[in-house]
Design a protein around this motif. Structure first.
Motif, mmCIF file in Angstrom:
data_model
loop_
_atom_site.group_PDB
_atom_site.id
_atom_site.type_symbol
_atom_site.label_atom_id
_atom_site.label_comp_id
_atom_site.label_asym_id
_atom_site.label_seq_id
_atom_site.Cartn_x
_atom_site.Cartn_y
_atom_site.Cartn_z
ATOM 1 N N ARG A 1 8.438 -85.355 -45.221
ATOM 2 C CA ARG A 1 9.132 -84.594 -45.523
ATOM 3 C C ARG A 1 9.043 -83.704 -45.490
ATOM 4 N N LEU A 2 10.255 -82.831 -45.851
ATOM 5 C CA LEU A 2 10.548 -81.542 -46.099
ATOM 6 C C LEU A 2 11.491 -81.178 -47.378
ATOM 7 N N THR A 3 10.314 -80.173 -48.003
ATOM 8 C CA THR A 3 11.375 -79.746 -49.293
ATOM 9 C C THR A 3 13.084 -78.754 -49.215
ATOM 10 N N ARG A 4 13.671 -79.447 -49.917
ATOM 11 C CA ARG A 4 14.843 -78.542 -49.659
ATOM 12 C C ARG A 4 14.968 -77.140 -48.525
ATOM 13 N N GLU A 5 13.626 -76.956 -49.121
ATOM 14 C CA GLU A 5 13.985 -74.912 -48.754
ATOM 15 C C GLU A 5 13.349 -74.983 -46.824
ATOM 16 N N GLY A 6 12.557 -76.554 -46.331
ATOM 17 C CA GLY A 6 12.329 -76.757 -44.907
ATOM 18 C C GLY A 6 10.846 -76.596 -45.285
ATOM 19 N N ASP A 7 10.029 -76.917 -46.780
ATOM 20 C CA ASP A 7 9.129 -76.034 -46.760
ATOM 21 C C ASP A 7 8.721 -77.985 -46.373
ATOM 22 N N PHE A 8 6.359 -77.836 -45.944
ATOM 23 C CA PHE A 8 6.306 -79.359 -45.471
ATOM 24 C C PHE A 8 4.192 -78.949 -45.110
ATOM 25 N N ILE A 9 3.305 -79.595 -45.294
ATOM 26 C CA ILE A 9 3.081 -79.876 -45.592
ATOM 27 C C ILE A 9 1.843 -81.380 -44.544
ATOM 28 N N ILE A 10 0.833 -81.392 -43.406
ATOM 29 C CA ILE A 10 0.079 -81.573 -42.613
ATOM 30 C C ILE A 10 -1.553 -81.701 -42.737
ATOM 31 N N GLY A 11 -1.141 -82.607 -42.554
ATOM 32 C CA GLY A 11 -3.430 -82.897 -42.638
ATOM 33 C C GLY A 11 -4.569 -83.550 -41.778
ATOM 34 N N PHE A 12 -5.072 -83.068 -41.428
ATOM 35 C CA PHE A 12 -6.088 -83.916 -40.454
ATOM 36 C C PHE A 12 -7.641 -83.628 -41.184
ATOM 37 N N GLY A 13 -7.850 -85.813 -40.877
ATOM 38 C CA GLY A 13 -9.010 -85.849 -41.378
ATOM 39 C C GLY A 13 -10.370 -85.334 -40.875
ATOM 40 N N ARG A 14 -11.636 -86.326 -41.060
ATOM 41 C CA ARG A 14 -13.026 -85.530 -41.214
ATOM 42 C C ARG A 14 -12.822 -86.126 -39.501
ATOM 43 N N ASP A 15 -12.309 -86.372 -38.841
ATOM 44 C CA ASP A 15 -12.409 -86.974 -37.346
ATOM 45 C C ASP A 15 -11.943 -87.304 -36.553
ATOM 46 N N ALA A 16 -10.134 -86.056 -36.747
ATOM 47 C CA ALA A 16 -8.995 -85.990 -36.013
ATOM 48 C C ALA A 16 -9.302 -85.838 -35.319
ATOM 49 N N ALA A 17 -8.638 -86.700 -34.014
ATOM 50 C CA ALA A 17 -8.312 -86.357 -32.925
ATOM 51 C C ALA A 17 -7.836 -85.118 -32.159
ATOM 52 N N PRO A 18 -8.458 -84.599 -31.300
ATOM 53 C CA PRO A 18 -8.317 -82.990 -30.810
ATOM 54 C C PRO A 18 -6.968 -82.963 -30.368
ATOM 55 N N GLU A 19 -6.358 -83.042 -30.497
ATOM 56 C CA GLU A 19 -4.693 -83.327 -30.231
ATOM 57 C C GLU A 19 -3.228 -83.921 -30.553
ATOM 58 N N HIS A 20 -2.390 -83.162 -31.273
ATOM 59 C CA HIS A 20 -1.632 -83.972 -32.177
ATOM 60 C C HIS A 20 -0.129 -83.113 -32.143
ATOM 61 N N LYS A 21 1.006 -84.241 -31.683
ATOM 62 C CA LYS A 21 1.936 -83.507 -31.822
ATOM 63 C C LYS A 21 2.645 -84.132 -32.783
ATOM 64 N N LEU A 22 3.661 -82.638 -32.817
ATOM 65 C CA LEU A 22 5.009 -82.577 -33.899
ATOM 66 C C LEU A 22 5.810 -82.562 -33.016
ATOM 67 N N THR A 23 6.955 -82.934 -34.062
ATOM 68 C CA THR A 23 8.292 -83.555 -33.188
ATOM 69 C C THR A 23 9.288 -82.896 -34.606
#
Ligand SMILES: [Zn+2]
Length: 254
Positions: free
Chosen positions: A35-57
């Motif tokens: 979800r983006l704010t009206r200004e286009g801001d967003f956050i994403i987070g990674f857990g303790r055991d998150a995989a080494p690669e993630h795809k942001l599209t």
């Protein structure tokens, strides 16, 4: 198109990234809609055991699409052996299981809060100034029994020491005495980011109350699975557990 994308924070397990794109874009982390704010801001987070690669599209309204691979640094976590917690909190009796289940559901539900508050964009400050006695991710062995990892940062402090809001938000849960966590408080900062404070002797704010950064919200205690008085502060991005110390690091506060 990725020139339009700003992404900053700690690119590691337990890390939280703040991003900004054109508000008209559609953003996905792996398959998950962000979800983006009206200004286009967003956050994403990674857990303790998150995989080494993630795809942001990123998808533009005209259908143009671009992906970034995010490299998430893999961490190793210390093992911490803790003796002297009440044995009933290590091997709870059967009659406690229903209560534990109920309380877990309350916490889970509060962390699902998906509000439009914008405080998640603010710089967080530590909820108290005290020696750190426990860190995120550590493997915990209680009274000799290996248990789930520790997800908070622990601050040593006497019972009654004030706990201050690390950022503004809205109180989504107050519980006087949970089985594992004692006095428990959850504050929503918006867009899935929440703070949880546990082992409290007292919560001085109410459910539904709006609070401001730096305000006193609770007092340190020693309830639940704890060897002595301390504050345990946890940060979540929805169900994903974030390292609070990394959140402070991006704000320049340690
Ligand atoms: Zn703790």
């Amino acid at each position: 198109m990725t020139d339009d994308v700003v992404l900053e924070g700690v690119f590691a397990q337990g890390g939280l990234l703040k991003g900004n794109v054109k508000p008209s874009y559609d953003v996905k982390l792996n398959e998950r809609e962000i979800r983006l704010t009206r200004e286009g801001d967003f956050i994403i987070g990674f857990g303790r055991d998150a995989a080494p690669e993630h795809k942001l599209t990123f998808s533009a309204p005209n259908g143009e699409r671009h992906s970034l691979i995010i490299d998430v640094k893999q961490r190793t976590y210390p093992t911490q052996s803790i003796k002297g917690v009440p044995q009933k909190t290590v091997t709870p009796s059967k009659d406690k299981l229903a209560r534990i289940k109920r309380e877990t559901a309350l916490v889970k539900n509060a962390r699902k809060t998906d509000s439009s508050l914008l405080y998640f964009l603010d710089d967080f400050t530590a909820p108290m100034r005290a020696p750190i006695t426990g860190v995120y991710g550590s493997q915990r062995i209680y009274n000799g029994t290996p248990k789930r990892p520790h997800y908070g940062v622990d601050y040593a402090g006497p019972v009654g020491a004030p706990v201050y809001a690390p950022a503004s938000g809205k109180v989504t849960l107050v519980h006087e005495d949970m089985f594992y966590s004692g006095g428990t408080l959850i504050v929503d900062h918006g867009y899935g980011l929440s703070s949880t404070f546990i082992h409290l002797s007292e919560v001085v704010v109410k459910e539904g109350e709006d609070i401001v950064a730096g305000q006193e919200i609770a007092k340190v205690g020693a309830g639940g699975r704890s060897t002595g008085p301390h504050l345990d502060w946890r940060v979540n991005w929805y169900g994903t557990r974030i390292d609070p110390q990394l959140v402070l690091l991006i704000a320049g506060d340690k």
